[in-house]
Scaffold this motif. Structure first.
Motif, PDB file in Angstrom:
ATOM      1  N   UNK A   1       0.810  -1.218   0.000  1.00  0.00           N
ATOM      2  CA  UNK A   1       0.000   0.000   0.000  1.00  0.00           C
ATOM      3  C   UNK A   1       0.846   1.273   0.000  1.00  0.00           C
ATOM      4  N   UNK A   2       2.145   1.153   0.094  1.00  0.00           N
ATOM      5  CA  UNK A   2       2.991   2.345   0.158  1.00  0.00           C
ATOM      6  C   UNK A   2       3.528   2.692  -1.221  1.00  0.00           C
ATOM      7  N   UNK A   3       3.841   3.974  -1.404  1.00  0.00           N
ATOM      8  CA  UNK A   3       4.291   4.443  -2.712  1.00  0.00           C
ATOM      9  C   UNK A   3       5.754   4.864  -2.669  1.00  0.00           C
ATOM     10  N   UNK A   4       6.184   5.560  -3.714  1.00  0.00           N
ATOM     11  CA  UNK A   4       7.574   5.971  -3.852  1.00  0.00           C
ATOM     12  C   UNK A   4       7.996   6.960  -2.768  1.00  0.00           C
ATOM     13  N   UNK A   5       7.045   7.575  -2.080  1.00  0.00           N
ATOM     14  CA  UNK A   5       7.367   8.475  -0.974  1.00  0.00           C
ATOM     15  C   UNK A   5       7.487   7.735   0.358  1.00  0.00           C
ATOM     16  N   UNK A   6       7.182   6.444   0.335  1.00  0.00           N
ATOM     17  CA  UNK A   6       7.307   5.654   1.545  1.00  0.00           C
ATOM     18  C   UNK A   6       6.097   5.667   2.439  1.00  0.00           C
TER      19      UNK A   6
END
Length: 472
Positions: free
Chosen positions: A334-339
């Motif tokens: 569920x996390x993206x490139x921003x963490x």
């Protein structure tokens, strides 16, 4: 509830994680000075993977302790799992000590993959076989062999921690699953030894073909389909003669010498040596989670086990006078490139809460099957704080309006004591046959009216009714 794990290797660590993440206290006994470090590594993987199977949060973790003294670890345990090396003499030395230290309430299970209960209990220990599959914290199957009453009690406990107990009717060497695996393993060794295929090619043959079929239908149901409309009888008539053909070397075992070991090991190194064991475990866990979650949609195989376990998890009660309608742990996916968790999953979490509230007022699966439901027509998300993988989210739902066709909800997403987001949602009751709005069933309307009255005296939530660009 307390579980004692005797032996903290890969399997023992997996058992510890399975019990601990389902709310049990776990005591580990292992003389290996590295046991605590090794189990910590298994737990890191389990905490990352197991909650990702569920749309509801698992119970809060139990307490984990390590003991040099076996008797101290076992004292007061409801379940004792022996996972020492697969050497009968070692098990004969350990099991009587377990029995002496355990109370009469304790189920004593052995993780043995090959020994029969009659062999384990030569000293009258009364242990049953409870043979799991790696990783124990993700794969649900446990083969139970032994005393009927004890196996029945064990099965109830295993189901309560999300596992699938398979009771073997008669004791037999290697039980059921490992006998099947042994057959495939022997054939694979011959194929490599004879230069027919490499280890990588054999793995591709499994994972690109029948491995996927087996994950959701097993062996016999897969072959039933292969028989076409005439079914299994036709399949057997068509392919039965092949059983007498020289396709297999099952009754012949390749000589297990240094040459064969070096051949297998070198090919395996070439295939996977660029990845560490931790990398491989996480790759495996991510793939297993994705496949089991896919199977949840149809309730097939392990997916059905997870769905049934999730339904049996206790309700979360209330928070700040509002019903808790969702609790779950944030998976890495569920996390993206921003963490941090991206906006898609804020909405997904709120939708789980809305679905739960619909169930609470009677607009459940049976109601939807009867041709009526609520459709979301508008949502508004406020992102108030970051949410990261592993965070535990709790959602409360406040009813802002619920007259006639309209259902107006305000969901608060909490990360511990921090309000991480709010999701305001408007739904309209709909007749599924006409796809037009309609009034809800009187029973549903009455349940909803009760919640409207219960929340009527609460202050309007901060941020309710706002649109993009307005102040918080």
């Amino acid at each position: 509830m307390k579980a004692a794990i005797i032996g903290g290797g890969v399997i023992g660590g997996g058992w510890a994680a399975r019990f601990l993440l389902n709310g049990w206290d776990v005591a580990v006994a292992d003389p290996d000075p590295q046991a605590e470090r090794k189990i910590a590594a298994v737990l890191d993987n389990a905490r990352r993977a197991l909650p990702a199977l569920y749309d509801r949060a698992l119970p809060h973790e139990g307490r984990l302790t390590f003991h040099a003294d076996l008797a101290t670890a076992v004292a007061g345990a409801d379940w004792v799992q022996e996972s020492v090396p697969e050497v009968l003499e070692v098990k004969h030395r350990i099991l009587p000590t377990i029995v002496e230290a355990a109370g009469p309430q304790a189920i004593i299970g052995s993780s043995t993959s090959g020994f029969r209960p009659s062999e384990l209990n030569a000293a009258g220990t009364g242990a049953i076989v409870a043979h799991p599959f790696n990783p124990v914290y993700l794969l649900p199957l446990v083969e139970l062999v032994g005393d009927t009453d004890t196996c029945a009690r064990a099965a109830d406990i295993l189901r309560s921690i999300g596992m699938y107990p398979l009771t073997v009717r008669h004791e037999i060497d290697a039980h059921i699953a490992d006998r099947l695996l042994e057959a495939v393993w022997r054939e694979a060794l011959w194929l490599v030894k004879d230069g027919i295929a490499t280890t990588a090619e054999i793995d591709e043959a499994i994972r690109m073909g029948f491995g996927i079929r087996w994950a959701q239908m097993g062996l016999f149901e897969t072959y039933r389909i292969a028989g076409g409309e005439a079914g299994m009888a036709h399949f057997m008539a068509q392919f039965g003669p092949a059983l007498s053909w020289p396709w297999t070397k099952l009754m012949d075992v390749p000589e297990f010498n240094d040459e064969l070991v070096d051949l297998i090991a070198s090919q395996s190194d070439a295939q996977s040596g660029h990845l560490s064991i931790r990398d491989l475990e996480r790759l495996r866990d991510d793939n297993v989670v994705a496949m089991i979650r896919a199977l949840r949609r149809t309730g097939s195989g392990a997916g059905g086990v997870v769905t049934a376990h999730e339904a049996a998890l206790p309700d979360a009660g209330e928070r700040d006078g509002l019903p808790v309608t969702a609790m779950r742990q944030v998976p890495v996916s569920w996390t993206d490139y921003n963490g941090h968790m991206n906006e898609t999953h804020y909405l997904e979490t709120a939708s789980l809460a809305t679905d739960r509230f619909m169930q609470m007022i009677g607009a459940d699966a049976d109601y939807i099957a009867s041709g009526r439901s609520y459709f979301t027509v508008e949502s508004h998300i406020r992102h108030l704080d970051e949410v990261h993988a592993g965070d535990r989210l709790t959602v409360t739902t406040q009813v802002l309006a619920g007259a006639g066709k309209r259902l107006h909800l305000f969901n608060r997403l909490w990360r511990d004591d921090t309000l991480a987001a709010t999701v305001e949602t408007m739904l309209l009751h709909t007749d599924l046959s006409t796809r037009r709005t309609s009034d809800p069933d009187p029973a549903v309307a009455a349940h909803l009216s009760g919640w409207v009255e219960r929340h009527a005296g609460m202050p309007a939530p901060e941020g309710a009714g706002r649109s993009v660009g307005l102040g918080r």
